[in-house]
Scaffold this motif. Structure first.
Motif, mmCIF file in Angstrom:
data_model
loop_
_atom_site.group_PDB
_atom_site.id
_atom_site.type_symbol
_atom_site.label_atom_id
_atom_site.label_comp_id
_atom_site.label_asym_id
_atom_site.label_seq_id
_atom_site.Cartn_x
_atom_site.Cartn_y
_atom_site.Cartn_z
ATOM 1 N N ILE A 61 0.845 -1.210 0.000
ATOM 2 C CA ILE A 61 0.000 0.000 0.000
ATOM 3 C C ILE A 61 0.875 1.252 0.000
ATOM 4 C CG2 ILE A 61 -1.553 1.378 1.451
ATOM 5 C CD1 ILE A 61 -2.886 -1.288 2.271
ATOM 6 N N TYR A 62 1.881 1.267 0.839
ATOM 7 C CA TYR A 62 2.755 2.443 0.924
ATOM 8 C C TYR A 62 3.430 2.702 -0.416
ATOM 9 C CZ TYR A 62 6.144 5.815 2.632
ATOM 10 O OH TYR A 62 6.886 6.969 2.807
ATOM 11 N N PHE A 63 3.895 1.641 -1.056
ATOM 12 C CA PHE A 63 4.590 1.817 -2.336
ATOM 13 C C PHE A 63 3.674 2.434 -3.381
ATOM 14 C CE2 PHE A 63 5.685 0.393 -6.590
ATOM 15 C CZ PHE A 63 7.016 0.785 -6.684
ATOM 16 N N PHE A 64 2.465 1.895 -3.546
ATOM 17 C CA PHE A 64 1.578 2.372 -4.608
ATOM 18 C C PHE A 64 0.830 3.656 -4.232
ATOM 19 C CE2 PHE A 64 2.104 -2.061 -6.026
ATOM 20 C CZ PHE A 64 2.440 -1.811 -7.345
ATOM 21 N N LYS A 65 0.802 3.969 -2.963
ATOM 22 C CA LYS A 65 0.151 5.204 -2.530
ATOM 23 C C LYS A 65 1.112 6.392 -2.563
ATOM 24 C CE LYS A 65 -2.813 7.043 1.169
ATOM 25 N NZ LYS A 65 -3.437 6.763 2.490
ATOM 26 N N THR A 67 5.173 5.967 -3.070
ATOM 27 C CA THR A 67 6.446 5.873 -3.794
ATOM 28 C C THR A 67 6.271 5.942 -5.303
ATOM 29 O OG1 THR A 67 7.327 4.511 -1.992
ATOM 30 C CG2 THR A 67 8.535 4.511 -4.088
ATOM 31 N N LYS A 68 5.452 5.057 -5.874
ATOM 32 C CA LYS A 68 5.293 5.083 -7.323
ATOM 33 C C LYS A 68 4.733 6.419 -7.826
ATOM 34 C CE LYS A 68 3.042 3.119 -11.330
ATOM 35 N NZ LYS A 68 1.907 2.315 -11.848
ATOM 36 N N PRO A 69 3.686 6.998 -7.193
ATOM 37 C CA PRO A 69 3.201 8.307 -7.661
ATOM 38 C C PRO A 69 4.270 9.396 -7.627
ATOM 39 C CG PRO A 69 1.551 7.292 -6.275
ATOM 40 C CD PRO A 69 2.779 6.427 -6.174
ATOM 41 N N ARG A 70 5.173 9.309 -6.671
ATOM 42 C CA ARG A 70 6.243 10.290 -6.587
ATOM 43 C C ARG A 70 7.127 10.255 -7.830
ATOM 44 N NH1 ARG A 70 11.296 9.870 -2.599
ATOM 45 N NH2 ARG A 70 12.114 11.986 -2.779
ATOM 46 N N PHE A 71 7.333 9.058 -8.375
ATOM 47 C CA PHE A 71 8.122 8.912 -9.600
ATOM 48 C C PHE A 71 7.262 9.194 -10.835
ATOM 49 C CE2 PHE A 71 10.758 6.700 -6.626
ATOM 50 C CZ PHE A 71 12.043 6.681 -7.150
ATOM 51 N N TYR A 72 6.102 8.538 -10.912
ATOM 52 C CA TYR A 72 5.301 8.586 -12.142
ATOM 53 C C TYR A 72 4.720 9.968 -12.416
ATOM 54 C CZ TYR A 72 2.299 6.912 -15.881
ATOM 55 O OH TYR A 72 1.717 6.719 -17.106
ATOM 56 N N CYS A 73 4.522 10.767 -11.366
ATOM 57 C CA CYS A 73 3.966 12.108 -11.579
ATOM 58 C C CYS A 73 4.837 12.932 -12.521
ATOM 59 C CB CYS A 73 3.781 12.834 -10.247
ATOM 60 S SG CYS A 73 5.314 13.333 -9.429
ATOM 61 N N TRP A 74 6.137 12.660 -12.533
ATOM 62 C CA TRP A 74 7.028 13.427 -13.406
ATOM 63 C C TRP A 74 6.763 13.136 -14.885
ATOM 64 C CZ3 TRP A 74 9.853 17.502 -12.210
ATOM 65 C CH2 TRP A 74 10.114 17.735 -10.852
ATOM 66 N N PHE A 133 -5.006 0.443 -3.234
ATOM 67 C CA PHE A 133 -3.570 0.309 -3.463
ATOM 68 C C PHE A 133 -3.019 -1.108 -3.318
ATOM 69 C CE2 PHE A 133 -4.333 4.672 -1.885
ATOM 70 C CZ PHE A 133 -3.987 5.353 -3.048
ATOM 71 N N LEU A 134 -3.880 -2.105 -3.338
ATOM 72 C CA LEU A 134 -3.406 -3.489 -3.413
ATOM 73 C C LEU A 134 -3.716 -4.035 -4.796
ATOM 74 C CD1 LEU A 134 -4.409 -5.059 0.034
ATOM 75 C CD2 LEU A 134 -2.153 -4.298 -0.715
ATOM 76 N N THR A 156 -2.435 -0.203 -9.543
ATOM 77 C CA THR A 156 -3.567 -0.464 -8.663
ATOM 78 C C THR A 156 -4.719 0.448 -9.085
ATOM 79 O OG1 THR A 156 -2.835 1.201 -7.067
ATOM 80 C CG2 THR A 156 -2.025 -1.052 -6.754
ATOM 81 N N ASN A 157 -5.777 0.476 -8.299
ATOM 82 C CA ASN A 157 -6.956 1.261 -8.684
ATOM 83 C C ASN A 157 -6.746 2.770 -8.603
ATOM 84 O OD1 ASN A 157 -8.623 -0.929 -9.312
ATOM 85 N ND2 ASN A 157 -9.196 -1.207 -7.160
ATOM 86 N N GLN A 158 -5.793 3.206 -7.784
ATOM 87 C CA GLN A 158 -5.672 4.649 -7.576
ATOM 88 C C GLN A 158 -4.263 5.215 -7.711
ATOM 89 O OE1 GLN A 158 -7.859 7.320 -6.714
ATOM 90 N NE2 GLN A 158 -9.466 5.977 -7.465
ATOM 91 N N ASP A 159 -3.246 4.404 -7.931
ATOM 92 C CA ASP A 159 -1.898 4.983 -7.962
ATOM 93 C C ASP A 159 -1.738 5.964 -9.122
ATOM 94 O OD1 ASP A 159 -0.208 3.539 -10.291
ATOM 95 O OD2 ASP A 159 -1.444 2.023 -9.324
ATOM 96 N N TYR A 160 -2.418 5.691 -10.261
ATOM 97 C CA TYR A 160 -2.334 6.629 -11.373
ATOM 98 C C TYR A 160 -2.965 7.973 -11.007
ATOM 99 C CZ TYR A 160 -3.210 9.008 -15.760
ATOM 100 O OH TYR A 160 -3.266 9.959 -16.748
#
Length: 293
Positions: A61-65, A67-74, A133-134, A156-160
């Motif tokens: 959950i922490y990763f997709f909530k 960590t990944k958004p922090r990278f992908y937002c760019w 986020f699972l 996941t359903n909301q990381d994007y």
């Protein structure tokens, strides 16, 4: 999940983007190279979690909530910023203001359309984290991703949507900075001088401000820890009328220090405060001699 590995990966991506573009606050000089940089970093991120599976649902959950958004937002930010800058009209300041206000309206409309998810993001709520986020709970067409082909191993359903919110907040900050520049450069000379007289400026070395910026960032004291280092740097730039576009490079220089402290200026600040308090506490005013009335 190694936090240090994530930080190194993120710092490397930021350094590459800076090398490609100079400063993303001003332009996207090479869209293709920027996207290749971000996409390759995301592939490294995906490979890392494949080789190091999540030990608990909370870790996933922490990763997709976060960590990944922090990278992908760019990735989202670079594309959208390029599109905005590519269609800036040539004309009067009023035309530019109208253009940027329209772009600001588009961003605000996104926040309204996805208001439930955006409020969940803003308030850092947790009640639906398992659903959002699972990966095992991912549905075929998550909200806001109806036109995207996502990798079920890495989405996941909301990381994007959380990535998009981060990107759009960055775009909003960029547009507001542009609008502020337009309104702070009026034709009236008296008004311009009046605004200029209110500016505060930094009289020390830029690298000292970088220590402050990263100290604030890593202690997570702004916006509940959601503020990116770029937000902290832009805030200091605006407040102190200084260009810190080489911030990431300067921080790399700080990390390479061998003979002096990584936090030389912060140490100096601490010593100055301690010295002032010690001197104040040790000061004993002389008693006035008593006179017999």
């Amino acid at each position: 999940m190694s936090v240090n590995h994530m930080e190194l990966l993120y710092a490397g991506m930021q350094t590459q983007l800076e090398h490609i573009n100079g400063s993303l606050k001003a332009s996207v000089q090479n869209l293709t190279s920027s996207l290749v940089c971000i996409a390759s970093t995301l592939e490294l991120l995906k490979a890392f979690i494949r080789e190091h599976p999540f030990e608990t649902p909370d870790a996933e959950i922490y990763f997709f909530k976060y960590t990944k958004p922090r990278f992908y937002c760019w990735y989202i930010y670079v594309v959208e910023l390029h599109n905005i800058l590519a269609t800036v009209p040539v004309g009067t300041d009023q035309m530019l203001r109208d253009y940027y206000m329209d772009e600001l309206g588009i961003i605000n409309r996104c926040f309204k359309v996805y208001s439930f998810s955006y409020q969940y993001y803003l308030q850092d709520e947790t009640i639906k984290d398992s659903e959002f986020f699972l990966r095992k709970n991912r549905i075929e067409f998550p909200i806001g991703q109806e036109h995207l082909t996502a990798d079920p191993e890495f989405s996941t359903n909301q990381d994007y949507m959380f990535s998009k919110f981060r990107a759009y907040e960055m775009l909003r900050d960029f547009i507001i900075r542009r609008l502020r520049l337009l309104y702070q450069n009026p034709d009236n000379v008296f008004i311009a001088e009046l605004l200029a007289s209110k500016n505060r400026w930094w009289s020390g070395d830029k690298v000292e401000l970088i220590e402050i910026a990263y100290g604030i960032y890593y202690t997570q004291r702004i916006n509940g820890g959601k503020a990116e280092i770029s937000h902290v740097i832009e805030w200091l730039e605006d407040s102190l009328n200084i260009d810190l576009s080489q911030a990431y490079r300067m921080f790399l220089d700080i990390r390479r220090r061998k003979t002096i402290s990584y936090t030389k200026y912060l140490d100096e600040m601490r010593e100055a405060i301690h010295q002032h308090i010690d001197e104040t506490n040790s000061f004993k005013p002389k008693k006035k001699p008593q006179t017999n009335g």
